[in-house]
Design an enzyme around this catalytic site. Structure first.
Site, short mmCIF file in Angstrom:
data_model
loop_
_atom_site.label_atom_id
_atom_site.label_comp_id
_atom_site.label_asym_id
_atom_site.label_seq_id
_atom_site.Cartn_x
_atom_site.Cartn_y
_atom_site.Cartn_z
N GLN A 17 14.34 -17.09 -30.58
CA GLN A 17 13.01 -17.31 -29.99
C GLN A 17 11.91 -17.03 -31.01
OE1 GLN A 17 10.58 -18.62 -26.99
NE2 GLN A 17 12.81 -18.63 -27.10
N ASP B 251 17.57 -25.27 -24.50
CA ASP B 251 16.70 -25.97 -25.45
C ASP B 251 17.31 -27.29 -25.89
OD1 ASP B 251 14.73 -24.07 -25.46
OD2 ASP B 251 15.34 -23.11 -27.33
N HIS C 30 10.74 -19.74 -33.49
CA HIS C 30 10.01 -20.88 -32.94
C HIS C 30 8.65 -21.04 -33.61
CE1 HIS C 30 11.30 -23.38 -29.62
NE2 HIS C 30 12.00 -22.40 -29.12
N HIS D 285 -15.96 -41.82 13.77
CA HIS D 285 -14.52 -41.62 13.77
C HIS D 285 -13.98 -41.75 15.19
CE1 HIS D 285 -15.08 -40.21 9.70
NE2 HIS D 285 -13.80 -39.89 9.57
N GLU E 247 8.76 -17.67 -19.60
CA GLU E 247 9.23 -19.05 -19.73
C GLU E 247 10.76 -19.09 -19.62
OE1 GLU E 247 8.97 -22.71 -22.98
OE2 GLU E 247 8.59 -20.66 -23.62
N HIS E 248 11.43 -18.26 -20.40
CA HIS E 248 12.89 -18.18 -20.37
C HIS E 248 13.29 -16.75 -19.99
CE1 HIS E 248 11.84 -21.03 -23.71
NE2 HIS E 248 12.62 -21.82 -22.98
#
Length: 357
Positions: A182, A283, A185, A343, A249-250
């Site tokens: 990670q 991924d 990245h 209406h 996120e993960h």
């Protein structure tokens, strides 16, 4: 180059990955159904249809990301989008090959805010699209925020995140490898370890230092690790609460009874259960999409899916005007309660028509 030795292997790799993504996305779409329910005097329902055009953004900064092309464009195709475009700065052959295998209709070698603007509003031969998806840098994210509302977007993706929830049964070498994966990245990635074991945290830290020495991307990973942290909790239950608060996120679960612990977690973009389930498998095309919510937004949204390319549109049909009387009278009365006489008149016209019929 795809013309070099090993080209066939690369193409086969992309095709296998695309097929796993396609099968998962198709299963998602198959879980959605048109609806038709009876109402007084007729029926009401919804249908599900894809948008006409989709733009799939794939980053192209430090590394080419053919996986992002597959994740976005294959999913759009599985949703049934008739026209799928890919845009990415400085594309290399493998990126172009991924777009071809995904079934993209066009490719634009452009990135940044200008690419987002082009596909939001149209520019020459570049068509205006109905939805723009895919991760990018801060400028891409800012541009997507600006055009959101004019077109649909998937999410505002921030720095990538991984939280590992682990107890003393976890393998520190594996935990360290996942956190470093990670960290490489981007310099703003956020690797986090949550554990009820001080011993495990210490062993993971030693493993990170050892593995970092032989990591080609250690310059990036080192800066990212400075933004990461470890949280020592009293027990796994407190660890679950911390992970829910982070809504990462993960989220990897490396504990005893990992399935039971995972079932108690509520907020995450993607969940990876057990020591054999590396986040990087997500991924790189296990099936579920890797474009996931960041910055705590997993509390209210999920990752990219066929849903981002589909519209749920409702319809009503009155085939028995007399049978619809109670519906018409209720609509007219509610309109009068709101002061909307026109209406009410419009609704009551259906009573007149029914009487004439």
């Amino acid at each position: 180059s795809l013309a070099s030795p090993g080209c066939a292997d690369t193409v086969a790799l992309l095709e296998r990955t695309a097929e796993r993504i396609r099968l998962f996305a198709q299963a998602q779409k198959n879980a959605l159904h048109a609806v038709s329910v009876p109402i007084p005097g007729g029926t009401a329902g919804h249908d599900i249809s894809p948008v006409e055009r989709a733009c799939c953004y794939a980053p192209g900064g430090r590394f080419p990301l053919p996986s992002s092309v597959l994740m976005t464009a294959v999913t759009a195709r599985a949703a049934g989008v008739p026209s799928v475009w890919v845009t990415s700065p400085r594309p290399v052959p493998v990126t172009l090959a991924a777009a071809y295998i995904a079934g993209a209709d066009g490719f634009v070698a452009a990135g940044g805010a200008q690419a987002v603007a082009a596909f939001a509003f149209g520019a020459g031969d570049v068509p205006a699209c109905d939805v723009i998806v895919g991760p990018g840098n801060r400028y891409v994210t800012a541009a997507k925020k600006l055009v959101s509302g004019h077109v649909a977007i998937d999410m505002l993706a921030g720095p990538s995140e991984l939280t590992v929830l682990a107890d003393d049964t976890a393998d520190p070498e594996t935990v360290a490898a996942d956190l470093l994966a990670q960290a490489e990245h981007d310099v703003v990635a956020v690797p986090v370890l949550v554990s009820d074991s001080r011993s495990l945290i210490d062993r993971v830290n030693r493993e990170i230092e050892r593995q970092l020495q032989v990591l080609d991307t250690r310059a990036t990973a080192t800066l990212s690790l400075q933004k990461g942290f470890a949280v020592l909790v009293r027990d796994v239950e407190e660890g679950v609460r911390i992970c829910d608060q982070l809504a990462p996120e993960h989220l990897e679960i490396m504990t005893a009874a990992a399935d039971e612990v995972a079932a108690r977690c509520r907020h995450y973009g993607g969940l990876f259960i057990g020591g054999g389930t590396a986040e990087v498998l997500g991924d790189y095309g296990a099936g579920p999409n890797h474009t996931l919510p960041t910055g705590g937004t997993a509390r209210y949204t999920g990752g990219l899916s066929v849903l981002h390319f589909l519209r749920v549109r409702t319809w009503i049909r009155i085939s028995d005007p007399a049978g619809a009387e109670v519906l018409v009278r209720d609509a007219a009365r509610l309109a009068e309660l709101e002061g909307l006489k026109g209406h009410a008149r419009s609704a009551r016209r259906r009573l007149t028509a029914a009487c004439k019929g």
